[in-house]
Design a protein around this motif. Sequence first.
Motif, PDB file in Angstrom:
ATOM      1  N   LEU A 190       0.835  -1.208   0.000  1.00 36.37           N
ATOM      2  CA  LEU A 190       0.000   0.000   0.000  1.00 36.37           C
ATOM      3  C   LEU A 190       0.866   1.253   0.000  1.00 36.37           C
ATOM      4  O   LEU A 190       0.569   2.226  -0.699  1.00 36.37           O
ATOM      5  N   ASP A 191       1.935   1.232   0.783  1.00 34.66           N
ATOM      6  CA  ASP A 191       2.841   2.388   0.816  1.00 34.66           C
ATOM      7  C   ASP A 191       3.388   2.680  -0.580  1.00 34.66           C
ATOM      8  O   ASP A 191       3.474   3.835  -1.005  1.00 34.66           O
ATOM      9  N   ALA A 192       3.769   1.617  -1.280  1.00 31.99           N
ATOM     10  CA  ALA A 192       4.342   1.801  -2.620  1.00 31.99           C
ATOM     11  C   ALA A 192       3.306   2.370  -3.583  1.00 31.99           C
ATOM     12  O   ALA A 192       3.621   3.212  -4.432  1.00 31.99           O
ATOM     13  N   LEU A 193       2.056   1.922  -3.449  1.00 29.72           N
ATOM     14  CA  LEU A 193       1.011   2.389  -4.353  1.00 29.72           C
ATOM     15  C   LEU A 193       0.577   3.825  -4.047  1.00 29.72           C
ATOM     16  O   LEU A 193      -0.005   4.492  -4.905  1.00 29.72           O
ATOM     17  N   CYS A 194       0.840   4.273  -2.828  1.00 30.19           N
ATOM     18  CA  CYS A 194       0.377   5.605  -2.431  1.00 30.19           C
ATOM     19  C   CYS A 194       1.497   6.640  -2.376  1.00 30.19           C
ATOM     20  O   CYS A 194       1.231   7.817  -2.077  1.00 30.19           O
ATOM     21  N   GLU A 195       2.728   6.246  -2.675  1.00 28.04           N
ATOM     22  CA  GLU A 195       3.852   7.140  -2.443  1.00 28.04           C
ATOM     23  C   GLU A 195       3.839   8.373  -3.345  1.00 28.04           C
ATOM     24  O   GLU A 195       4.474   9.383  -3.021  1.00 28.04           O
ATOM     25  N   GLN A 196       3.136   8.328  -4.461  1.00 31.14           N
ATOM     26  CA  GLN A 196       3.100   9.471  -5.372  1.00 31.14           C
ATOM     27  C   GLN A 196       1.972  10.446  -5.052  1.00 31.14           C
ATOM     28  O   GLN A 196       1.857  11.491  -5.700  1.00 31.14           O
ATOM     29  N   LEU A 197       1.156  10.133  -4.056  1.00 31.64           N
ATOM     30  CA  LEU A 197       0.016  10.988  -3.729  1.00 31.64           C
ATOM     31  C   LEU A 197       0.445  12.127  -2.804  1.00 31.64           C
ATOM     32  O   LEU A 197       1.189  11.915  -1.844  1.00 31.64           O
ATOM     33  N   ASP A 198      -0.050  13.336  -3.087  1.00 28.35           N
ATOM     34  CA  ASP A 198       0.293  14.502  -2.288  1.00 28.35           C
ATOM     35  C   ASP A 198      -0.729  14.786  -1.190  1.00 28.35           C
ATOM     36  O   ASP A 198      -0.394  15.395  -0.174  1.00 28.35           O
ATOM     37  N   ASP A 199      -1.961  14.367  -1.405  1.00 31.27           N
ATOM     38  CA  ASP A 199      -3.038  14.657  -0.465  1.00 31.27           C
ATOM     39  C   ASP A 199      -3.130  13.533   0.569  1.00 31.27           C
ATOM     40  O   ASP A 199      -3.465  12.400   0.227  1.00 31.27           O
ATOM     41  N   PRO A 200      -2.854  13.809   1.860  1.00 28.74           N
ATOM     42  CA  PRO A 200      -2.911  12.754   2.869  1.00 28.74           C
ATOM     43  C   PRO A 200      -4.308  12.161   3.040  1.00 28.74           C
ATOM     44  O   PRO A 200      -4.449  11.004   3.425  1.00 28.74           O
TER      45      PRO A 200
ATOM     46  N   ALA B  23      -7.710   7.346   2.133  1.00 27.29           N
ATOM     47  CA  ALA B  23      -8.850   6.768   1.427  1.00 27.29           C
ATOM     48  C   ALA B  23      -8.414   5.653   0.486  1.00 27.29           C
ATOM     49  O   ALA B  23      -9.059   4.596   0.412  1.00 27.29           O
ATOM     50  N   GLN B  24      -7.326   5.868  -0.245  1.00 25.60           N
ATOM     51  CA  GLN B  24      -6.879   4.861  -1.201  1.00 25.60           C
ATOM     52  C   GLN B  24      -6.450   3.589  -0.482  1.00 25.60           C
ATOM     53  O   GLN B  24      -6.776   2.478  -0.933  1.00 25.60           O
TER      54      GLN B  24
ATOM     55  N   LEU C 272      -8.321   0.060  -1.142  1.00 24.50           N
ATOM     56  CA  LEU C 272      -7.583  -1.111  -1.618  1.00 24.50           C
ATOM     57  C   LEU C 272      -7.693  -2.269  -0.627  1.00 24.50           C
ATOM     58  O   LEU C 272      -7.869  -3.427  -1.020  1.00 24.50           O
ATOM     59  N   THR C 273      -7.608  -1.943   0.661  1.00 26.79           N
ATOM     60  CA  THR C 273      -7.714  -2.990   1.677  1.00 26.79           C
ATOM     61  C   THR C 273      -9.105  -3.614   1.666  1.00 26.79           C
ATOM     62  O   THR C 273      -9.252  -4.828   1.835  1.00 26.79           O
ATOM     63  N   GLY C 274     -10.139  -2.795   1.455  1.00 27.73           N
ATOM     64  CA  GLY C 274     -11.490  -3.344   1.391  1.00 27.73           C
ATOM     65  C   GLY C 274     -11.667  -4.331   0.261  1.00 27.73           C
ATOM     66  O   GLY C 274     -12.415  -5.311   0.386  1.00 27.73           O
ATOM     67  N   ARG C 275     -10.956  -4.096  -0.820  1.00 29.18           N
ATOM     68  CA  ARG C 275     -11.074  -4.986  -1.970  1.00 29.18           C
ATOM     69  C   ARG C 275     -10.310  -6.299  -1.797  1.00 29.18           C
ATOM     70  O   ARG C 275     -10.526  -7.244  -2.561  1.00 29.18           O
ATOM     71  N   LEU C 276      -9.441  -6.379  -0.790  1.00 28.30           N
ATOM     72  CA  LEU C 276      -8.683  -7.623  -0.610  1.00 28.30           C
ATOM     73  C   LEU C 276      -9.564  -8.747  -0.072  1.00 28.30           C
ATOM     74  O   LEU C 276      -9.199  -9.916  -0.182  1.00 28.30           O
ATOM     75  N   HIS C 277     -10.724  -8.413   0.512  1.00 38.14           N
ATOM     76  CA  HIS C 277     -11.570  -9.459   1.088  1.00 38.14           C
ATOM     77  C   HIS C 277     -12.040 -10.453   0.026  1.00 38.14           C
ATOM     78  O   HIS C 277     -12.219 -11.635   0.328  1.00 38.14           O
TER      79      HIS C 277
ATOM     80  N   PRO D  93      -4.977   2.377  -8.362  1.00 43.01           N
ATOM     81  CA  PRO D  93      -3.876   1.741  -9.098  1.00 43.01           C
ATOM     82  C   PRO D  93      -4.104   0.245  -9.228  1.00 43.01           C
ATOM     83  O   PRO D  93      -4.965  -0.333  -8.555  1.00 43.01           O
ATOM     84  N   ALA D  94      -3.336  -0.381 -10.082  1.00 39.73           N
ATOM     85  CA  ALA D  94      -3.444  -1.832 -10.261  1.00 39.73           C
ATOM     86  C   ALA D  94      -3.118  -2.539  -8.955  1.00 39.73           C
ATOM     87  O   ALA D  94      -2.253  -2.103  -8.192  1.00 39.73           O
ATOM     88  N   LEU D  95      -3.812  -3.633  -8.701  1.00 38.71           N
ATOM     89  CA  LEU D  95      -3.647  -4.362  -7.448  1.00 38.71           C
ATOM     90  C   LEU D  95      -2.615  -5.475  -7.548  1.00 38.71           C
ATOM     91  O   LEU D  95      -2.463  -6.264  -6.621  1.00 38.71           O
ATOM     92  N   ASP D  96      -1.878  -5.546  -8.645  1.00 41.69           N
ATOM     93  CA  ASP D  96      -0.967  -6.666  -8.870  1.00 41.69           C
ATOM     94  C   ASP D  96       0.099  -6.772  -7.791  1.00 41.69           C
ATOM     95  O   ASP D  96       0.567  -7.870  -7.479  1.00 41.69           O
TER      96      ASP D  96
END
Length: 219
Positions: free
Chosen positions: A79-89, A94-95, A99-104, A207-210
Amino acid sequence: MADQTEAPNRLERRKARTRAALIKAAQGFLAAGRPTVPILEITQAADVGMGSFYNHFQTREELFETALEEALDLHGAALDALCEQLDDPAQVFAQSFRLTGRLHRRDPILSKVLLNNGLQLARSDKGLAPRARRDIEAAVRAGRFSVVDCELAMTVVSGAAICLGQLLHAQPERDDGKATDQVAADLLRMLGLSREDADKVCSRPLPALDTLAPIDTTA
């Protein structure tokens, strides 16, 4: 000289494989809700000897704690890697939640590990909880969230995440993406965003969940 260095390398690789096998077996038992399974059954599932267990862990509890932390840290790091380019905390928070909700549905093994140990994880200093706390505090400092008590906010967020996962398992026909995004938007409003802003943040493409690799508990 090459032979002298190769033997220790082989030994270290064998030790690493044994440890990984024990952790993978433990994650499978955690997902099944069996944290009190006998050590012998764990070693049988891992296909290693009983002596090998004690070369790596002193107790079953130590193994299960390690297995739990590694599973959640792996997901958290992705998750950190997928969110590292985001400027808005606020978007980072939220992202990560979306993403975590979709892992279920995507990764039921990790989902069950999370749900079967939810109360413990909510208070943990490793895995997903500290990352969510970090993101909430960053959004407060940036003026995006208006939260008086971050620990109370984390209690609500943790409860929402656990109950959402349970609902998605209980209602397989429910759209997991829509449900997760709705809960995420509700949480953002609770944390201080306007309805319009919350809906906008939660409608942004994910982002892609791969990179969110599922736990493999197969032999």
